[in-house]
Motif scaffolding. Structure first.
Motif, mmCIF file in Angstrom:
data_model
loop_
_atom_site.group_PDB
_atom_site.id
_atom_site.type_symbol
_atom_site.label_atom_id
_atom_site.label_comp_id
_atom_site.label_asym_id
_atom_site.label_seq_id
_atom_site.Cartn_x
_atom_site.Cartn_y
_atom_site.Cartn_z
ATOM 1 N N THR A 158 0.852 -1.225 -0.144
ATOM 2 C CA THR A 158 -0.027 -0.036 -0.039
ATOM 3 C C THR A 158 0.892 1.297 0.015
ATOM 4 O O THR A 158 2.045 1.254 0.265
ATOM 5 C CB THR A 158 -0.790 -0.010 1.380
ATOM 6 N N GLY A 159 0.302 2.343 -0.367
ATOM 7 C CA GLY A 159 1.009 3.622 -0.333
ATOM 8 C C GLY A 159 2.181 3.541 -1.295
ATOM 9 O O GLY A 159 3.093 4.188 -0.984
ATOM 10 N N VAL A 160 2.072 2.827 -2.519
ATOM 11 C CA VAL A 160 3.188 2.687 -3.557
ATOM 12 C C VAL A 160 3.361 4.083 -4.216
ATOM 13 O O VAL A 160 2.526 4.404 -4.843
ATOM 14 C CB VAL A 160 2.889 1.459 -4.589
ATOM 15 N N ILE A 161 4.519 4.477 -4.100
ATOM 16 C CA ILE A 161 4.766 5.733 -4.770
ATOM 17 C C ILE A 161 5.151 5.351 -6.316
ATOM 18 O O ILE A 161 5.543 4.423 -6.612
ATOM 19 C CB ILE A 161 5.886 6.475 -3.996
ATOM 20 N N ASN A 162 4.583 6.325 -7.210
ATOM 21 C CA ASN A 162 4.722 6.027 -8.567
ATOM 22 C C ASN A 162 4.207 4.848 -9.268
ATOM 23 O O ASN A 162 4.962 4.092 -9.836
ATOM 24 C CB ASN A 162 6.290 6.133 -8.786
ATOM 25 N N VAL A 163 3.137 4.240 -8.631
ATOM 26 C CA VAL A 163 2.487 2.869 -8.865
ATOM 27 C C VAL A 163 2.061 2.771 -10.261
ATOM 28 O O VAL A 163 2.201 1.706 -10.853
ATOM 29 C CB VAL A 163 1.437 2.718 -7.983
ATOM 30 N N ALA A 164 1.863 3.891 -11.003
ATOM 31 C CA ALA A 164 1.609 3.970 -12.409
ATOM 32 C C ALA A 164 2.478 3.222 -13.264
ATOM 33 O O ALA A 164 2.508 2.590 -14.324
ATOM 34 C CB ALA A 164 1.167 5.171 -13.050
ATOM 35 N N ASN A 165 3.821 3.508 -12.789
ATOM 36 C CA ASN A 165 4.930 3.041 -13.433
ATOM 37 C C ASN A 165 5.453 1.545 -13.392
ATOM 38 O O ASN A 165 6.327 1.273 -14.139
ATOM 39 C CB ASN A 165 6.238 4.208 -13.602
ATOM 40 N N ILE A 166 4.998 1.106 -12.233
ATOM 41 C CA ILE A 166 5.137 -0.335 -12.063
ATOM 42 C C ILE A 166 4.358 -1.157 -12.539
ATOM 43 O O ILE A 166 3.073 -1.229 -12.854
ATOM 44 C CB ILE A 166 4.823 -0.681 -10.481
ATOM 45 N N GLU A 167 4.980 -2.173 -13.654
ATOM 46 C CA GLU A 167 4.202 -2.921 -14.371
ATOM 47 C C GLU A 167 3.760 -4.315 -13.654
ATOM 48 O O GLU A 167 4.455 -4.802 -12.771
ATOM 49 C CB GLU A 167 5.343 -3.502 -15.597
ATOM 50 N N VAL A 168 2.668 -4.550 -14.059
ATOM 51 C CA VAL A 168 2.061 -6.121 -13.529
ATOM 52 C C VAL A 168 3.217 -7.158 -14.112
ATOM 53 O O VAL A 168 3.512 -7.014 -15.473
ATOM 54 C CB VAL A 168 0.766 -6.316 -14.288
ATOM 55 N N GLY A 169 3.348 -8.049 -13.388
ATOM 56 C CA GLY A 169 4.315 -8.915 -13.840
ATOM 57 C C GLY A 169 5.570 -8.953 -13.427
ATOM 58 O O GLY A 169 6.555 -9.667 -13.705
ATOM 59 N N SER A 170 5.899 -7.675 -12.609
ATOM 60 C CA SER A 170 7.403 -7.532 -12.127
ATOM 61 C C SER A 170 7.629 -8.357 -11.008
ATOM 62 O O SER A 170 6.765 -8.539 -10.198
ATOM 63 C CB SER A 170 7.505 -5.770 -11.890
ATOM 64 N N LEU A 171 8.981 -8.618 -10.902
ATOM 65 C CA LEU A 171 9.562 -9.162 -9.661
ATOM 66 C C LEU A 171 9.792 -8.308 -8.653
ATOM 67 O O LEU A 171 10.219 -7.198 -9.077
ATOM 68 C CB LEU A 171 10.832 -9.978 -10.311
ATOM 69 N N VAL A 172 9.459 -8.728 -7.565
ATOM 70 C CA VAL A 172 9.457 -7.783 -6.264
ATOM 71 C C VAL A 172 10.832 -8.127 -5.492
ATOM 72 O O VAL A 172 10.839 -9.345 -5.159
ATOM 73 C CB VAL A 172 8.305 -7.843 -5.428
ATOM 74 N N GLU A 173 11.675 -7.124 -5.405
ATOM 75 C CA GLU A 173 12.812 -7.155 -4.511
ATOM 76 C C GLU A 173 12.692 -6.423 -3.573
ATOM 77 O O GLU A 173 12.634 -5.114 -3.356
ATOM 78 C CB GLU A 173 13.870 -7.197 -5.400
ATOM 79 N N GLY A 174 13.296 -6.849 -2.142
ATOM 80 C CA GLY A 174 13.600 -5.960 -1.118
ATOM 81 C C GLY A 174 13.604 -6.703 0.028
ATOM 82 O O GLY A 174 13.570 -8.005 0.157
ATOM 83 N N ALA A 175 13.968 -5.983 1.173
ATOM 84 C CA ALA A 175 14.222 -6.665 2.388
ATOM 85 C C ALA A 175 12.915 -7.433 2.964
ATOM 86 O O ALA A 175 12.050 -6.932 3.023
ATOM 87 C CB ALA A 175 14.790 -5.693 3.716
ATOM 88 N N GLY A 176 13.247 -8.861 3.314
ATOM 89 C CA GLY A 176 12.037 -9.513 3.946
ATOM 90 C C GLY A 176 11.284 -9.856 2.639
ATOM 91 O O GLY A 176 10.166 -10.758 2.909
ATOM 92 N N VAL A 177 11.722 -9.887 1.642
ATOM 93 C CA VAL A 177 10.974 -10.405 0.320
ATOM 94 C C VAL A 177 11.434 -11.897 0.045
ATOM 95 O O VAL A 177 12.722 -11.730 -0.400
ATOM 96 C CB VAL A 177 10.780 -9.530 -0.763
ATOM 97 N N GLY A 178 10.772 -12.811 -0.037
ATOM 98 C CA GLY A 178 11.324 -14.279 -0.671
ATOM 99 C C GLY A 178 11.634 -14.313 -2.186
ATOM 100 O O GLY A 178 11.111 -13.279 -2.960
ATOM 101 N N ARG A 179 12.109 -15.364 -2.590
ATOM 102 C CA ARG A 179 12.116 -15.336 -3.908
ATOM 103 C C ARG A 179 11.082 -15.480 -4.794
ATOM 104 O O ARG A 179 9.974 -16.176 -4.243
ATOM 105 C CB ARG A 179 13.125 -16.635 -4.187
ATOM 106 N N GLU A 180 10.992 -14.885 -6.099
ATOM 107 C CA GLU A 180 9.985 -15.179 -7.015
ATOM 108 C C GLU A 180 8.543 -14.865 -6.274
ATOM 109 O O GLU A 180 7.564 -15.542 -6.655
ATOM 110 C CB GLU A 180 9.960 -16.769 -7.451
ATOM 111 N N VAL A 181 8.486 -13.469 -5.982
ATOM 112 C CA VAL A 181 7.465 -13.003 -5.674
ATOM 113 C C VAL A 181 7.128 -11.831 -6.728
ATOM 114 O O VAL A 181 8.071 -11.182 -7.017
ATOM 115 C CB VAL A 181 7.478 -12.263 -4.211
#
Length: 761
Positions: free
Chosen positions: A355-378
């Motif tokens: 939630t509260g995703v900044i610049n959400v319009a530029n994020i493409e559906v189908g993108s791999l999510v990377e970040g602290a506490g994120v498992g593989r292949e999300v």
């Protein structure tokens, strides 16, 4: 079928002026009588209607006139014999074209019609033209059907009726009229005859529809030109494209009799567009279940959005197949991954949302999510720009709060993620030549039973098959090869993954994968993984190995059987769980690992083939079976084949239940593991309490929680040397590490026992 059939073949009999010795009064066969010097026949050099002609006095019931030459009757050729005749005096006869049908031996063809329609002469001096058509086929207008056996004929005419009449006959004409039958034999309908212009701008849709309506199964010819079709066009006849067509994206071209890639490639003269239009027709056509590429290689210069290729189809659930060809990625710029970094907030209470995703319009559906506490292949499954929300394919194990995430959108040759739902779709016998610039297949976010069979995924840049949601539910992947572009890289430098799934009921069978970072991450339960060979080693001595197969569902309820796990390992984690600590659940349970081959070489001693990696405390193993496997390492031993990765947490060894680790073979493994673990204990001195150490022989160095059996293999004696027949009781989970058991007797004893110790209770 055309006049070229008889080009160079002499058909026309010689003129009567050249002599009557080649004109027979019989069938025209060798030895039959001729009209040469016959008193009833004469050549008339100057007739007012004919010029030179034959004058014939009728003396027989059927007066025959045959050319003795052999007129060939070629396959598919149709001949017309024509005679102009007039009555001069006497009785008026009837006249008909006639012939002798000959086999190759010269004998007559049996049972065929050898005469044409009869015409009665009704007056003197009137010129009458008589004709008949002869050929092999029983086609409309053919008077004498001689079939395929007739090789040649002797042609001419018959005079029938009363004798005593005199007629004059012009020279006999024999001509090839096969062209008359072209419309029926070759069955061609030319769209230009129905108003098509072919200038690239005029809308020829109506002309194509009219030509199709008139074709009646005949060949539909699109001659040279560029034909603009602004609406849907269905062609029910076999189609021949000499020209090409152009169409809007939402207009469908359905080639019902030529539904394959070759026909669409001819129609559009552009391989990518032909593939798109063929796929579009496949999803809008009830007559065909498969689009066959015909073994062709198709160059793809950018990702194909499969939903855009079939506009109007947001969901599809009828069995359809793309088969038999090769797709090759070309160029580089169009395949570059899109990367967006954005701040967002994650809460375990709404575990599949950012939630509260900044610049959400530029994020493409189908993108791999990377970040602290994120498992593989999300992956990003969906987004809501207005609400600044991103929907995830899986939960995040430790991302509570606000942070910066990276969203990386790979580019796929066939991208189905634009569909809401896609079910029962099959990709069969396709090679994806990714050339280290493209990924291969991206699935729809929802759907059942997507199937990949007998395919090659060659050198994908990032991924071979990606699931961004549950479009992989029940997916079947069979007999396919996954060939990495990262063979030359050491294991830590690899980034590509062959397969990921989120749904349940996956069947991954009889595949082969080479040197990816990971072969497959299986995120659901109830999967069957069998017969695969996946290997991921490198040449680094004591090098790091990555997981080949990753299982992220704790209650897995899956079977891993008969695989060849080569220089990699099976990892079982709960990294896609927003509450990774144990909390009234089944924990790591219901997994069978049976009859696999595990092999490695040049690995560090701490390398293991089966790794459990809990991301939260309190978990344990329940209903886990590891049996019949073959563990071996080359060029140096390993400590053990199984271990717990405690990077985040350890297991609760006091809660293990229903764990079987047996009937495996171990080669170059320092400490084999078994549960039940059979130990022989020799108590040389008398003692009331015998302490038996499992010596880390239980799987995962677990606690010795129970004993299945105790068998005395030597007499049990007391301090006086007298044999005793009592049984001891057991104290389990003893010692500092709780890996010992105690046998407690009523008095000090000595002797030898065989004992089976378990890690569970």
């Amino acid at each position: 079928m055309n006049k070229a059939i008889t080009d160079g073949v002499l058909l026309m009999p010689p003129a009567f002026a050249n002599g009557l010795d080649v004109y027979s009064s019989g069938d025209g066969t060798p030895g039959s009588d001729t009209y040469d010097a016959d008193a009833n026949a004469a050549f008339v050099p100057a007739d007012q209607d004919f010029g030179g002609c034959l004058e014939l006095f009728k003396t027989q019931g059927t007066q025959k006139l045959r050319y003795t030459g052999q007129t060939p009757l070629l396959p598919g050729c149709y001949l017309r014999i024509t005679v102009r005749i007039k009555a001069v005096s006497g009785n008026l006869p009837s006249v008909r074209i006639a012939g002798y049908a000959a086999l190759g031996t010269g004998a007559a063809v049996p049972g065929v019609v050898t005469t044409g329609p009869s015409v009665a002469l009704s007056s003197y001096g009137e010129v009458v033209e008589v004709s008949a058509i002869v050929g092999a086929g029983a086609r409309g207008g053919v008077d004498m059907v001689w079939g395929a056996q007739a090789v040649y004929g002797h042609f001419g005419l018959d005079l029938t009726g009363q004798n005593g009449g005199v007629v004059r006959i012009d020279d006999i004409v024999i001509e090839d009229i096969t062209s008359v039958f072209l419309r029926d034999i070759v069955s061609t309908v030319d769209v230009r005859d129905y108003g098509a212009v072919g200038d690239g701008t005029t809308d020829d849709t109506a002309a194509f529809e009219a030509a199709n309506a008139a074709a009646g199964g005949r060949t539909f010819l699109v001659p040279e030109g560029t034909y603009r079709l602004n609406g849907d066009v269905t062609i029910d006849a076999p189609t021949q494209f000499e020209g090409t067509v152009t169409m809007p994206a939402d207009a469908i071209l359905l080639l019902r009799k030529n539904f394959d890639f070759a026909a669409y490639a001819e129609a559009f003269d552009d391989e990518e567009e032909a593939f798109r239009k063929g796929f579009q027709a496949l999803l809008n056509n009830a007559d065909h279940e498969a689009f066959d590429l015909g073994g062709r290689k198709i160059d793809i210069f950018g990702p194909i959005d499969m939903q855009v290729a079939a506009p109007g189809k947001s969901s599809y659930a009828t069995r359809r197949v793309i088969r038999n060809g090769q797709l090759e990625a070309k160029g580089e710029a169009a395949w570059a991954a899109g990367v967006v970094t954005s701040q967002a907030t994650y809460s375990a209470s709404d575990s599949r949302k950012l939630t509260g995703v900044i610049n959400v319009a530029n994020i493409e559906v189908g993108s791999l999510v990377e970040g602290a506490g994120v498992g593989r292949e999300v992956y990003v499954r969906d987004k809501n720009v207005g609400r600044q929300e991103v929907t995830l394919s899986a939960q995040l194990f430790d991302a509570q709060g606000t942070q910066n995430f990276t969203f990386r959108r790979f580019r796929y040759m066939l991208d189905f993620s634009g569909f809401n739902t896609l079910s029962k779709f099959i990709v069969s016998n396709i090679e994806f030549q990714c050339n280290n610039v493209a990924s291969a297949i991206n699935l729809a976010p929802e759907g059942l039973i997507f199937q990949v069979q007998d395919c090659f995924f060659t050198r994908p840049r990032d991924r071979a098959i990606t699931s961004i949601g549950n479009g992989c539910q029940g997916m079947l992947i069979d007999r396919s090869q996954f060939l990495s572009a990262e063979d030359a890289l050491d294991v830590p430098d690899r980034v590509s993954i062959a397969i990921n799934t989120n749904g349940n009921d996956i069947k991954l069978r009889d595949c082969r994968a080479t040197k990816f970072k990971h072969f497959a991450l299986i995120g659901g339960a109830n999967s069957l993984i069998s017969g695969n060979h996946f290997f991921q080693g490198d040449a680094v001595q004591n090098g790091i190995r990555s997981a080949g197969l990753i299982l992220t569902k704790t209650h897995n309820s899956s079977t891993v059987m008969g695989n060849y796990v080569d220089n990699c390992f099976i990892e079982w984690s709960n990294e896609q769980d927003s509450a990774p600590e144990f909390n009234s659940e089944f924990s790591f349970s219901a997994l069978g690992i049976h009859n696999n081959i595990f092999l490695s070489g040049e690995v560090a001693p701490w390398f293991s083939y089966i790794v459990v990696k809990p991301h939260g405390a309190g978990h344990f193993l329940s209903g886990v079976s590891v049996t019949g496997n073959h563990f071996r390492t080359l060029n140096g031993p390993i400590d053990r084949v199984e271990r717990i990765d405690t990077s985040f947490a350890d297991l609760n060894y006091g809660r293990m239940k229903n764990v079987t680790f047996s009937d495996n073979s171990f080669h170059s493994v320092t400490t084999p593991a078994n549960s039940p673990l059979s130990l022989e204990h020799d108590q040389a001195s008398t003692a009331t309490t015998w302490v038996i150490d499992t010596a880390q022989g239980l799987p995962f160095g677990a606690h010795a929680r129970s004993v299945d059996s105790i068998v005395a293999t030597q007499q049990i004696r007391n301090a006086a040397g007298v044999t005793q027949f009592e049984m001891p009781y057991v104290n389990a989970a003893q010692g500092t590490n709780q890996d010992q058991v105690q046998l407690v007797w009523s008095s000090p004893m000595r002797g030898r026992v065989q004992i089976a110790v378990r890690m569970d209770a």
